[in-house]
Design a protein around this motif. Sequence first.
Motif, PDB file in Angstrom:
ATOM      1  N   ALA A   1      44.241  36.779  35.257  1.00 35.94           N
ATOM      2  CA  ALA A   1      44.590  37.810  36.241  1.00 35.94           C
ATOM      3  C   ALA A   1      43.572  38.943  36.218  1.00 35.94           C
ATOM      4  N   PRO A   2      43.037  39.331  37.384  1.00 36.31           N
ATOM      5  CA  PRO A   2      42.016  40.394  37.428  1.00 36.31           C
ATOM      6  C   PRO A   2      42.608  41.773  37.202  1.00 36.31           C
ATOM      7  N   GLU A   3      41.788  42.687  36.703  1.00 37.52           N
ATOM      8  CA  GLU A   3      42.229  44.045  36.398  1.00 37.52           C
ATOM      9  C   GLU A   3      42.642  44.800  37.663  1.00 37.52           C
ATOM     10  N   SER A   4      42.092  44.413  38.809  1.00 35.96           N
ATOM     11  CA  SER A   4      42.438  45.116  40.052  1.00 35.96           C
ATOM     12  C   SER A   4      43.930  45.026  40.355  1.00 35.96           C
ATOM     13  N   VAL A   5      44.565  43.876  40.085  1.00 36.45           N
ATOM     14  CA  VAL A   5      46.007  43.764  40.367  1.00 36.45           C
ATOM     15  C   VAL A   5      46.825  44.547  39.342  1.00 36.45           C
ATOM     16  N   VAL A   6      46.300  44.691  38.134  1.00 38.50           N
ATOM     17  CA  VAL A   6      46.959  45.547  37.137  1.00 38.50           C
ATOM     18  C   VAL A   6      46.968  46.987  37.638  1.00 38.50           C
ATOM     19  N   ASN A   7      45.809  47.458  38.101  1.00 36.01           N
ATOM     20  CA  ASN A   7      45.712  48.829  38.593  1.00 36.01           C
ATOM     21  C   ASN A   7      46.633  49.065  39.790  1.00 36.01           C
ATOM     22  N   GLU A   8      46.707  48.093  40.692  1.00 36.12           N
ATOM     23  CA  GLU A   8      47.580  48.229  41.867  1.00 36.12           C
ATOM     24  C   GLU A   8      49.052  48.286  41.460  1.00 36.12           C
ATOM     25  N   THR A   9      49.411  47.516  40.440  1.00 40.09           N
ATOM     26  CA  THR A   9      50.800  47.495  39.976  1.00 40.09           C
ATOM     27  C   THR A   9      51.167  48.806  39.296  1.00 40.09           C
TER      28      THR A   9
END
Length: 313
Positions: free
Chosen positions: A267-275
Amino acid sequence: MKVILAAPRGFCAGVNMAVESLELALERFGPPVYVYHEIVHNQFVVRSFQEKGAVFVDDLEEIPTGANVLFSAHGVSPEIRKIAKQRNLNAIDATCPLVTKVHLEAIKYAKAGYTIILIGHEGHDEVIGTMGEAPEAIVLVEDEEDVDALEIADETRLAYLTQTTLSVDDAGRIICRLRKRFPHIAGPPKDDICYATQNRQEAVAAFSQQADAVVVLGSQNSSNSQRLRELGGDDGRPSYLVDGPQDLRLDMFEKGMTVLVTAGASAPESVVNETVEYLRQHFDAEVKHQTMREENVVFPLPRPLRDLAKQSG
């Protein structure tokens, strides 16, 4: 709300290498670049590459003769390599080196006349590739009941290997049952379960004790992400596996909760940041970073791409 952001999380060295390989192949060869199976088991990553011109296939017959094809991080069987050569495909192997290690162990044991017990999930791309190295010598087990049902002709020449993305605890229980039933069974000199899988599981097991709920970023077909969700749900706390904030609902949470957020190895860090931003907006979340251990592992690009990477600077 308080958010515990677990580390390590997200992309491991094998996924980083595979993703960088496909980015470089698209840049240098131009689209389409074909990929045998999903590059990694993450829908966000797959869709983003499809938009750039990657074409994911489950059968090499779908690929035009002479085209560029990249083998995913999960590895492939010798039969797939043979077909690629027959079709004159320009094959780039982005198999994770830790998966390659398991393949080499399977070849070694099979050549020595061993029956190999492979601990893994039936139908998983990695398991299919590993079993393809010595199909006549490998038996798949998924749980302790499968171990009890084994019938082995020669118990003196028996070895076990594991899929790299299993639950450490589940694999440990199965290995314990194997050793109890077959005291002379051989195993790999070093644990097959990858360092990143273990690190992420240990972080969730430790940090979830402080949380009221757990959110794991990852796709449903990601084995290592599913294991994180299962671990997060220990002791009965809610644990959710989602591709991104679009899969969350407000009624999953309450104000004042402590929520552990982590991400599977694909899982990319971008989806972590969005969450995290979703939780900030809706619950005024404060973020606290907690680290189990640092990761500094880097895997080299496949040989055909190394020179291209140097040329691109």
